[in-house]
Write an enzyme that holds these catalytic residues in place. Structure first.
Site, PDB file in Angstrom:
ATOM      1  N   CYS A  18       0.870  -1.179   0.000  1.00  7.51           N
ATOM      2  CA  CYS A  18       0.000   0.000   0.000  1.00  7.51           C
ATOM      3  C   CYS A  18       0.901   1.222   0.000  1.00  7.51           C
ATOM      4  O   CYS A  18       1.328   1.681   1.063  1.00  7.51           O
ATOM      5  CB  CYS A  18      -0.923  -0.013   1.221  1.00  7.51           C
ATOM      6  SG  CYS A  18      -1.952   1.479   1.353  1.00  7.51           S
ATOM      7  N   CYS A  30      -3.165   0.535   6.712  1.00 14.56           N
ATOM      8  CA  CYS A  30      -2.073  -0.318   6.239  1.00 14.56           C
ATOM      9  C   CYS A  30      -0.730   0.039   6.864  1.00 14.56           C
ATOM     10  O   CYS A  30       0.020  -0.852   7.289  1.00 14.56           O
ATOM     11  CB  CYS A  30      -1.984  -0.245   4.720  1.00 14.56           C
ATOM     12  SG  CYS A  30      -3.503  -0.732   3.874  1.00 14.56           S
ATOM     13  N   GLN A  76      -0.494  -1.079  10.490  1.00 15.44           N
ATOM     14  CA  GLN A  76      -0.460  -2.539  10.552  1.00 15.44           C
ATOM     15  C   GLN A  76       0.916  -3.070  10.156  1.00 15.44           C
ATOM     16  O   GLN A  76       1.417  -4.024  10.753  1.00 15.44           O
ATOM     17  CB  GLN A  76      -1.538  -3.141   9.656  1.00 15.44           C
ATOM     18  CG  GLN A  76      -2.934  -3.077  10.251  1.00 15.44           C
ATOM     19  CD  GLN A  76      -3.925  -3.900   9.453  1.00 15.44           C
ATOM     20  OE1 GLN A  76      -3.792  -4.064   8.244  1.00 15.44           O
ATOM     21  NE2 GLN A  76      -4.924  -4.412  10.120  1.00 15.44           N
ATOM     22  N   ASP A 136     -12.068  -8.136  -4.293  1.00 24.47           N
ATOM     23  CA  ASP A 136     -10.747  -8.470  -3.755  1.00 24.47           C
ATOM     24  C   ASP A 136     -10.125  -9.475  -4.714  1.00 24.47           C
ATOM     25  O   ASP A 136     -10.570 -10.616  -4.800  1.00 24.47           O
ATOM     26  CB  ASP A 136     -10.876  -9.061  -2.350  1.00 24.47           C
ATOM     27  CG  ASP A 136      -9.542  -9.201  -1.641  1.00 24.47           C
ATOM     28  OD1 ASP A 136      -8.497  -9.270  -2.333  1.00 24.47           O
ATOM     29  OD2 ASP A 136      -9.533  -9.252  -0.396  1.00 24.47           O
ATOM     30  N   ARG A 168      -6.990 -10.555  -4.719  1.00 25.40           N
ATOM     31  CA  ARG A 168      -5.751 -11.136  -4.222  1.00 25.40           C
ATOM     32  C   ARG A 168      -5.795 -12.662  -4.197  1.00 25.40           C
ATOM     33  O   ARG A 168      -6.766 -13.269  -3.786  1.00 25.40           O
ATOM     34  CB  ARG A 168      -5.446 -10.608  -2.822  1.00 25.40           C
ATOM     35  CG  ARG A 168      -5.054  -9.147  -2.797  1.00 25.40           C
ATOM     36  CD  ARG A 168      -4.891  -8.625  -1.401  1.00 25.40           C
ATOM     37  NE  ARG A 168      -6.147  -8.624  -0.662  1.00 25.40           N
ATOM     38  CZ  ARG A 168      -6.272  -8.176   0.583  1.00 25.40           C
ATOM     39  NH1 ARG A 168      -5.212  -7.709   1.224  1.00 25.40           N
ATOM     40  NH2 ARG A 168      -7.449  -8.186   1.180  1.00 25.40           N
TER      41      ARG A 168
END
Length: 228
Positions: free
Chosen positions: A67, A80, A83, A138, A140
Site C-alpha cells: 500500500c 495499512c 499494521q 478483492d 488477491r
C-alpha cells in the site's frame, strides 16, 4: 474473492534467491533479513522480512499487501501503514516473517485504487468502488505467499491478521495455520467507513465503534481470535 489455486507445478522451482541482512529503523533498529525469491507463480517481485524465532515455537507471519499511500506516505485513509509497523515490530521481537506482497489496492493496482478513492468520496464503500471500476472486490491470490513460506521452511504458522480469507486460502494451499492472531484496529478520522466495510462486508474480525476517534493508536479490545 479468489479462492487460490493449485501450486503443485511451482513447488519444485520456487526457491530463495537472495538473503540480505538489514537494520529496521521502523522496528526499533532491530536486525532482520530481506529475502527474495525465484520461480514464484505470479512472477511478481514479492519480498519477505524474516527474523528467526525461538526453536520449537510456531512462527508469527503477516501477509501484508503493498500500500504505497499508507505504507510510504502515511495516508490516514486506510490502516495499512500502522499494521505494517506493528507487524515489523512484532516479528523482530517474537520471530517470524512479514511477506510484503505486490498487491496494491487488493490486487487492482495503484491507479485503480486511487480511482476507487474518488468513488468512495462520492458515497461508495471500498468494495463497491472496485466493482464500479469493473474489477473484483478483492482480487488477491495467496498462491505466491504459500510458495514463499515453503521456500522459507515455514509450513506451520500463526497468522497475524483480522482477515479470515487469508487463513482460508493458505490452508487450501497446504500451509497449516494454527491460529489467527489479531492486529490492532487503527482508527483515524478518515478511515472509519473503510474499516466498517472491511468488518461488515469483508468479514474481517474487528470491531469499529459508532463514535470514531481521531487517533492512530490501536484498539485491541473486542477482537476475535480464531484457532483453525
Amino acid at each position: 474473492m479468489n479462492a487460490g489455486g493449485n501450486t503443485t507445478n511451482h513447488r519444485a522451482r520456487t526457491a530463495v534467491r537472495a538473503r540480505v541482512p538489514v537494520t529496521l529503523q521502523r522496528a526499533g533498529h532491530r536486525s532482520a533479513d530481506l529475502v527474495t525469491f525465484t520461480g514464484l507463480p505470479d512472477h511478481e517481485e514479492h519480498l519477505a522480512v524474516v527474523v528467526p524465532g525461538p526453536a520449537g515455537e510456531v512462527p508469527l507471519v503477516r501477509l501484508h499487501s503493498e500500500c504505497l499511500t499508507g505504507d510510504v506516505f502515511g495516508s490516514a485513509r486506510c490502516d495499512c501503514g500502522p499494521q505494517l509497523q506493528e507487524a515489523l515490530q512484532r516479528i523482530t521481537r517474537e520471530g517470524g516473517a512479514v511477506l510484503y506482497l505486490r498487491q496494491e489496492g487488493r490486487g487492482i493496482g495503484l491507479y485503480n485504487k486511487l480511482d476507487a478513492y474518488v468513488l468512495q468520496d462520492r458515497g461508495s464503500d471500498t468494495f463497491e468502488a472496485n466493482r464500479l471500476l469493473g474489477r473484483g472486490e478483492d482480487e488477491r491470490d495467496y498462491s505466491a505467499a504459500a510458495e514463499m513460506l515453503r521456500a522459507l521452511g515455514l509450513t506451520r504458522i500463526r497468522l497475524l491478521t483480522n482477515n479470515p480469507e487469508k487463513a482460508a486460502q493458505l490452508a487450501r494451499l497446504g500451509i497449516e495455520v494454527t491460529a489467527m492472531v489479531p492486529t490492532g484496529v487503527y482508527l483515524t478520522g478518515e478511515n472509519g467507513r473503510y474499516l466498517d466495510a472491511k468488518a461488515r462486508h469483508g468479514g474481517h474480525t474487528l470491531f469499529v465503534p459508532d463514535a470514531l476517534p481521531t487517533t492512530s493508536e490501536p484498539r485491541t479490545d473486542d477482537l476475535e481470535v480464531s484457532v483453525l
